[in-house]
Structure formats: structure tokens, C-alpha cells
Design an enzyme around this catalytic site. Structure first.
Site, PDB file in Angstrom:
ATOM      1  N   ARG A 148      -1.251   7.808   8.316  1.00 62.29           N
ATOM      2  CA  ARG A 148      -0.817   7.402   6.978  1.00 62.29           C
ATOM      3  C   ARG A 148      -0.892   8.606   6.057  1.00 62.29           C
ATOM      4  O   ARG A 148      -1.898   9.322   6.068  1.00 62.29           O
ATOM      5  CB  ARG A 148      -1.731   6.279   6.473  1.00 62.29           C
ATOM      6  CG  ARG A 148      -1.318   5.704   5.143  1.00 62.29           C
ATOM      7  CD  ARG A 148      -2.302   4.662   4.659  1.00 62.29           C
ATOM      8  NE  ARG A 148      -3.144   5.205   3.602  1.00 62.29           N
ATOM      9  CZ  ARG A 148      -3.807   4.464   2.709  1.00 62.29           C
ATOM     10  NH1 ARG A 148      -3.753   3.146   2.759  1.00 62.29           N
ATOM     11  NH2 ARG A 148      -4.555   5.014   1.792  1.00 62.29           N
ATOM     12  N   TYR A 160      -4.686   6.587  -6.096  1.00 58.50           N
ATOM     13  CA  TYR A 160      -5.321   5.797  -5.038  1.00 58.50           C
ATOM     14  C   TYR A 160      -4.959   6.391  -3.671  1.00 58.50           C
ATOM     15  O   TYR A 160      -3.880   6.945  -3.490  1.00 58.50           O
ATOM     16  CB  TYR A 160      -4.847   4.344  -5.107  1.00 58.50           C
ATOM     17  CG  TYR A 160      -3.390   4.202  -4.721  1.00 58.50           C
ATOM     18  CD1 TYR A 160      -2.392   4.404  -5.658  1.00 58.50           C
ATOM     19  CD2 TYR A 160      -3.020   3.925  -3.417  1.00 58.50           C
ATOM     20  CE1 TYR A 160      -1.064   4.344  -5.305  1.00 58.50           C
ATOM     21  CE2 TYR A 160      -1.685   3.852  -3.050  1.00 58.50           C
ATOM     22  CZ  TYR A 160      -0.718   4.069  -4.012  1.00 58.50           C
ATOM     23  OH  TYR A 160       0.592   4.012  -3.654  1.00 58.50           O
ATOM     24  N   ASP A 211       1.377   3.880   1.998  1.00 64.08           N
ATOM     25  CA  ASP A 211       0.911   2.691   1.273  1.00 64.08           C
ATOM     26  C   ASP A 211       1.284   2.835  -0.203  1.00 64.08           C
ATOM     27  O   ASP A 211       0.852   3.785  -0.870  1.00 64.08           O
ATOM     28  CB  ASP A 211      -0.620   2.588   1.427  1.00 64.08           C
ATOM     29  CG  ASP A 211      -1.178   1.289   0.881  1.00 64.08           C
ATOM     30  OD1 ASP A 211      -0.420   0.500   0.275  1.00 64.08           O
ATOM     31  OD2 ASP A 211      -2.401   1.058   1.055  1.00 64.08           O
ATOM     32  N   HIS A 213       0.602   0.442  -2.428  1.00 63.57           N
ATOM     33  CA  HIS A 213      -0.486  -0.240  -3.133  1.00 63.57           C
ATOM     34  C   HIS A 213      -0.002  -1.101  -4.290  1.00 63.57           C
ATOM     35  O   HIS A 213      -0.555  -1.055  -5.393  1.00 63.57           O
ATOM     36  CB  HIS A 213      -1.539   0.773  -3.606  1.00 63.57           C
ATOM     37  CG  HIS A 213      -2.927   0.340  -3.259  1.00 63.57           C
ATOM     38  ND1 HIS A 213      -3.632  -0.515  -4.052  1.00 63.57           N
ATOM     39  CD2 HIS A 213      -3.710   0.603  -2.192  1.00 63.57           C
ATOM     40  CE1 HIS A 213      -4.806  -0.744  -3.494  1.00 63.57           C
ATOM     41  NE2 HIS A 213      -4.875  -0.085  -2.353  1.00 63.57           N
ATOM     42  N   GLU A 237       4.068   0.175   2.963  1.00 65.81           N
ATOM     43  CA  GLU A 237       3.093  -0.920   2.811  1.00 65.81           C
ATOM     44  C   GLU A 237       2.959  -1.379   1.369  1.00 65.81           C
ATOM     45  O   GLU A 237       2.977  -0.560   0.444  1.00 65.81           O
ATOM     46  CB  GLU A 237       1.739  -0.402   3.326  1.00 65.81           C
ATOM     47  CG  GLU A 237       0.580  -1.359   3.150  1.00 65.81           C
ATOM     48  CD  GLU A 237      -0.730  -0.717   3.570  1.00 65.81           C
ATOM     49  OE1 GLU A 237      -0.710   0.202   4.421  1.00 65.81           O
ATOM     50  OE2 GLU A 237      -1.767  -1.115   3.030  1.00 65.81           O
ATOM     51  N   GLU A 263      -2.692  -7.300   3.146  1.00 69.95           N
ATOM     52  CA  GLU A 263      -4.139  -7.071   3.220  1.00 69.95           C
ATOM     53  C   GLU A 263      -4.916  -7.941   2.229  1.00 69.95           C
ATOM     54  O   GLU A 263      -6.086  -8.204   2.448  1.00 69.95           O
ATOM     55  CB  GLU A 263      -4.478  -5.588   3.032  1.00 69.95           C
ATOM     56  CG  GLU A 263      -4.121  -5.032   1.673  1.00 69.95           C
ATOM     57  CD  GLU A 263      -4.439  -3.536   1.529  1.00 69.95           C
ATOM     58  OE1 GLU A 263      -4.080  -2.789   2.439  1.00 69.95           O
ATOM     59  OE2 GLU A 263      -5.038  -3.168   0.514  1.00 69.95           O
ATOM     60  N   ARG A 284      -0.317  -7.815   7.508  1.00 66.37           N
ATOM     61  CA  ARG A 284      -1.557  -7.030   7.490  1.00 66.37           C
ATOM     62  C   ARG A 284      -2.832  -7.838   7.288  1.00 66.37           C
ATOM     63  O   ARG A 284      -3.919  -7.280   7.057  1.00 66.37           O
ATOM     64  CB  ARG A 284      -1.446  -5.938   6.414  1.00 66.37           C
ATOM     65  CG  ARG A 284      -0.608  -4.799   6.950  1.00 66.37           C
ATOM     66  CD  ARG A 284      -0.502  -3.632   6.037  1.00 66.37           C
ATOM     67  NE  ARG A 284      -1.704  -3.212   5.355  1.00 66.37           N
ATOM     68  CZ  ARG A 284      -2.727  -2.572   5.941  1.00 66.37           C
ATOM     69  NH1 ARG A 284      -2.699  -2.323   7.217  1.00 66.37           N
ATOM     70  NH2 ARG A 284      -3.763  -2.213   5.207  1.00 66.37           N
ATOM     71  N   GLU A 340      -5.112  -0.454  11.472  1.00 65.51           N
ATOM     72  CA  GLU A 340      -5.617   0.597  10.584  1.00 65.51           C
ATOM     73  C   GLU A 340      -7.043   0.970  10.999  1.00 65.51           C
ATOM     74  O   GLU A 340      -7.836   0.110  11.363  1.00 65.51           O
ATOM     75  CB  GLU A 340      -5.623   0.098   9.131  1.00 65.51           C
ATOM     76  CG  GLU A 340      -6.104   1.131   8.129  1.00 65.51           C
ATOM     77  CD  GLU A 340      -6.054   0.627   6.684  1.00 65.51           C
ATOM     78  OE1 GLU A 340      -5.882  -0.594   6.488  1.00 65.51           O
ATOM     79  OE2 GLU A 340      -6.195   1.447   5.775  1.00 65.51           O
ATOM     80  N   TRP A 403      -2.902  -2.754  -9.120  1.00 66.53           N
ATOM     81  CA  TRP A 403      -3.656  -1.917  -8.172  1.00 66.53           C
ATOM     82  C   TRP A 403      -3.558  -2.544  -6.807  1.00 66.53           C
ATOM     83  O   TRP A 403      -3.710  -3.744  -6.663  1.00 66.53           O
ATOM     84  CB  TRP A 403      -5.110  -1.797  -8.615  1.00 66.53           C
ATOM     85  CG  TRP A 403      -6.071  -1.598  -7.497  1.00 66.53           C
ATOM     86  CD1 TRP A 403      -6.873  -2.546  -6.898  1.00 66.53           C
ATOM     87  CD2 TRP A 403      -6.388  -0.358  -6.820  1.00 66.53           C
ATOM     88  NE1 TRP A 403      -7.631  -1.995  -5.934  1.00 66.53           N
ATOM     89  CE2 TRP A 403      -7.363  -0.646  -5.855  1.00 66.53           C
ATOM     90  CE3 TRP A 403      -5.928   0.946  -6.954  1.00 66.53           C
ATOM     91  CZ2 TRP A 403      -7.900   0.324  -4.997  1.00 66.53           C
ATOM     92  CZ3 TRP A 403      -6.458   1.911  -6.114  1.00 66.53           C
ATOM     93  CH2 TRP A 403      -7.439   1.613  -5.146  1.00 66.53           C
TER      94      TRP A 403
HETATM   95  C1  CS2 Z   1      -5.925   0.184   1.254  1.00 67.03           C
HETATM   96  C2  CS2 Z   1      -7.387  -0.137   1.058  1.00 67.03           C
HETATM   97  O1  CS2 Z   1      -6.477   0.534   3.505  1.00 67.03           O
HETATM   98  C3  CS2 Z   1      -5.584   0.242   2.740  1.00 67.03           C
HETATM   99  O2  CS2 Z   1      -4.437   0.041   3.071  1.00 67.03           O
HETATM  100  O3  CS2 Z   1      -5.005  -0.573   0.594  1.00 67.03           O
HETATM  101  O4  CS2 Z   1      -8.029   1.070   0.824  1.00 67.03           O
HETATM  102  C4  CS2 Z   1      -7.737  -1.108  -0.068  1.00 67.03           C
HETATM  103  O5  CS2 Z   1      -7.513  -0.532  -1.309  1.00 67.03           O
HETATM  104  C5  CS2 Z   1      -9.179  -1.510   0.031  1.00 67.03           C
HETATM  105  O6  CS2 Z   1      -9.454  -1.963   1.307  1.00 67.03           O
HETATM  106  C6  CS2 Z   1      -9.492  -2.578  -1.004  1.00 67.03           C
HETATM  107  O7  CS2 Z   1     -10.704  -3.173  -0.748  1.00 67.03           O
HETATM  108 MG    MG Z   2      -3.229  -0.901   1.734  1.00 67.95          MG
END
Ligand code: CS2
Ligand code: MG
Length: 403
Positions: A148, A160, A211, A213, A237, A263, A284, A340, A403
Site C-alpha cells: 500500500r 493520514y 487508501d 480514507h 480503498e 473496514e 474489508r 492487510e 476521516w
Molecule cells: C486504515 C486504518 O488500515 C487501514 O486501512 O484505514 O489505519 C484505520 O485508520 C484504523 O484502523 C482505524 O482504527
Molecule cells: Mg483503510
């Protein structure tokens, strides 16, 4: 019939917070389940201790499906991250117990191995494209088949997915949420150059992921997907926040870049339309946040009907207990896509001794009976809970962003 004699919640913070449920039975066999909800850990700990544990004592530990339904339907208040993480912890611990009593590693109870190992992706990030690709090259040298890529955005101080440490990424970084500045325009200009440079440097035999996000609108995501098409990303993602599942139709109309999401989903209802309409390529959801092994199998089976493969979340806030369970699941299902994998700190690995191992870009859950992971309570006791939050993002005009 093994009966549940005790159930206990253990909160520990070996570098970050983890919530673990330990269930004991009349046979002397115990099982563990992850219940960690990043930034809201104690809510799940209380849900379990105050509301779930009293109902578990004396139940048949083998009745996994019935206990799942009892906790889901019986609560009246269905779904949501706190409830589903609590149910997941119970479910995972009961699968651990059942597999231990059967004398088999969990994946054997789930139908046996469908593959020799579980392909994982690692996280390469850096302040600049150059730094990100330096890190990516290290992953490639270490055998990773998928990486990634997240890079700093020119003009933004922090982003992030880009850590202060090169290889350990811990997003929950403040005892109150830290704030970062976001600009969609600056971000959108930065991603295609990163992927172009990555293909030049790393070639075409490695899978590259990204990602977003939840930061874009559907039409912006369509644009980014299109921009990345020449570099054949494995997936894009969380392109947009997914409460409105229909919004993925717009992204789909504009790009052939594969889409991954889920996620933060807790149940099959969060992805029903996305899967049914074939609006995504990878789902995910993972064990701890989507109701455990029992519910995740249901999501995966439904996804399989619609050409959707899995890509379980595996950031550091998913404990080694969740990772072990996810690997048994990944190894067994027909429509596995990718897993992941962010390495935990050494202290975390000591608190949670585990049998899973990494070799040549793949993880394997190991051949130990049960999940092949446990919690060392004496080690865990050394690390008391420490409040920690995920950061938030504000736009350049000060308003809150996703976020
Ligand atoms: C992220 C994570 O791993 C990922 O894809 O989106 O770092 C996510 O922000 C954290 O797991 C949130 O708890
Ligand atoms: Mg993520």
C-alpha cells in the site's frame, strides 16, 4: 458438553490499547476473542462485562450459532460497532474453544485450507514520493507481493497513513484527538504521480494499493480512479464515506479501478447493496468489527455470489487475536482476495504469543489447535490502559472533514 464457567475482559496497552475477552469452560479449555474498538475501547469492555458476561455463564460453549443469535436478536438494539465488537469477541473465543476441543486448527473446522497461504499487503509511506518508494522497495526486498502506498501531500503538514515512524504506523496518536489540515485539490494532484513513479521504480509484478480514507465525493473518486487506471492499482480503498451505498454507482460509472470498502462496517446490512449491485470488488470487514467468524462467513458467502472478494482490515488496532482468527478465515474461504498486515510492536507480540508466521509475502495461521494465539496475562498487566484517540481532519476553512 463444555459449559461456560467464567468470562473476563482484559484491557492492556503494550504501545496501544487492546480489549480481549477470555472465556473459560468446565473442560478446563479457554478461548480468546478480540474486542478492540480504536478510541472507544472501554465502551466495549463495559458492554461485555456489564451486559454480556452475566448471560454467558452456564451456557453450552459449543452452541456458537445460538449464542450469536441470542446476543444479536436478544439485545433488541441491533448492530453498531460496540455491540458487534462485543458479539465478535464472544464468537471468536467460542470458535477457539471448539477447535481446541476438536484438536484442530480453526481453519479445519471452517472447511479446511483452500490455499497454501494468505497473500498480505504491507504499508509503505513517507513524507515524499522518494521516501515512500524507498520504503516500498524494502517491502519488495522482503518478499511482499503487495504494497500500500501513502505519501505526504505537498502543501499539507501531515496526512493520514503517513507515520512518524517508517515501519510502525499508529494512527491513534493523542490523549485528545490531534487535528490535521485537509485539501482535496492538493491531495488529488499528488496520487497519480506517486503511482507513476512507483511503477517506474518497482515494476509491474507487485500489487500496489491506495487508501483514500473516506475523503472524496463520488465524482472526485471517479476522477482519481480514472487517473490511476494506467498504473493498474490492485484497489482504491474507502474512496467515499459509505453510509450511502448508492453513491458507489457514480464511482463505478467512471472508472475500472477496483474498489475496496468496509473496514468500518459492522454487519452484512452495511454492504448488502454494495455487494448485490456489484458496486465493489473487495469487502474489508474483519472478525472483530463485523460480528466474529460466524458473521464474517455469512458476508463472504454472500459476496462470493457477486464476484466480490475479501480484503480484511488488518491495521495495528486489530489485535493478534483478531489477526489469527482472520487468517484461519482467509485460508478457508473460496473468495479470499488479500489480507492487510501491519506488524505489531514487540511488546504486543509478547502479550499475545501466536503461531501465525510470515513467509515470502504470505501469512499462515500455523497448525496449533484453536486460533493459535493466547494472551499472557502477566505481560498484559504490565501495560495499563492509556486513553488514545484517532486524529480528526479539518478543511482549509476550518470545517470538519471526513476521516
Ligand atoms: C486504515 C486504518 O488500515 C487501514 O486501512 O484505514 O489505519 C484505520 O485508520 C484504523 O484502523 C482505524 O482504527
Ligand atoms: Mg483503510
Amino acid at each position: 458438553m463444555p459449559k461456560i464457567t467464567a468470562a473476563r475482559v482484559i484491557v492492556t496497552s503494550p504501545g496501544r490499547n487492546f480489549v480481549t475477552l477470555k472465556i473459560e469452560t468446565t473442560d478446563g479449555v479457554h478461548g480468546v476473542g478480540d474486542a478492540t474498538l480504536n478510541g472507544r475501547e472501554l465502551a466495549v469492555a463495559s458492554y461485555l462485562t456489564d451486559h454480556v458476561v452475566p448471560m454467558l455463564i452456564g451456557r453450552d460453549a459449543h452452541a456458537i450459532e445460538d449464542i450469536w443469535q441470542y446476543l444479536y436478536k436478544g439485545a433488541y438494539w441491533r448492530r453498531g460497532p460496540v455491540t458487534m465488537a462485543a458479539i465478535a469477541a464472544v464468537d471468536t473465543a467460542l470458535w477457539d474453544i471448539k477447535a481446541k476441543i476438536a484438536g484442530l486448527p480453526l481453519y479445519q473446522l471452517l472447511g479446511g485450507a483452500s490455499r497454501t497461504g494468505v497473500m498480505v499487503y504491507g504499508h509503505a509511506n513517507g513524507a515524499t514520493i522518494e521516501e515512500t518508494l524507498e520504503n516500498a522497495a524494502v517491502y519488495a526486498e522482503n518478499g511482499y507481493k503487495a504494497i500500500r502506498l501513502q505519501s505526504g501531500v505537498p502543501g499539507l503538514k501531515s496526512v493520514y497513513g503517513v507515520s512518524k515512524d517508517r515501519f510502525v504506523y499508529e494512527p491513534a496518536d493523542g490523549d485528545l484527538p490531534t487535528e490535521s489540515l485537509w485539501s482535496t485539490e492538493k491531495y488529488l494532484r499528488s496520487v497519480a504521480p506517486l503511482f507513476e513513479a512507483a511503477r517506474d521504480r518497482l515494476g509491474w509484478d507487485v500489487h500496489l494499493l491506495h487508501d483514500v480514507h473516506h475523503r472524496l465525493t463520488p465524482i472526485e473518486a471517479g476522477r482519481l480512479g480514472k487517473d490511476l487506471e494506467p498504473y493498474r492499482p490492485f484497489w482504491m480503498e474507502d474512496a467515499v464515506p459509505a453510509e450511502n451505498q448508492a453513491s458507489f454507482r457514480i464511482i463505478r460509472q467512471h472508472t475500472t479501478t477496483p474498489l475496496a470498502v468496509g473496514e468500518v462496517f459492522n454487519s452484512i446490512w452495511d454492504c448488502k447493496q454494495l455487494i448485490e449491485e456489484q458496486l465493489i470488488d473487495y469487502i474489508r470487514t474483519t472478525i472483530v468489527h463485523a460480528g466474529g467468524v460466524t458473521h464474517l462467513r455469512k458476508i463472504a458467502s454472500f459476496a462470493d455470489l457477486h464476484h466480490v472478494r475479501t480484503g480484511c482490515h488488518g491495521a495495528t488496532d486489530l489485535s493478534p487475536v483478531c489477526m489469527a482468527a482472520a487468517l484461519h478465515f482467509d485460508l478457508s474461504i473460496p473468495n479470499f482476495g488479500i489480507q492487510e498486515y501491519m506488524r505489531h510492536t514487540e511488546a504486543t507480540d509478547e502479550v499475545f504469543p501466536h503461531a501465525y508466521s510470515f513467509h515470502d509475502g504470505m501469512l499462515h495461521p500455523g497448525e496449533v489447535v484453536g486460533l493459535g494465539v493466547d494472551i499472557d496475562e502477566a505481560e498484559a498487566a504490565k501495560y495499563p490502559y492509556k486513553r488514545a484517540y484517532l486524529p480528526i481532519a479539518r478543511r482549509e476553512d476550518g470545517s470538519m472533514h471526513d476521516w
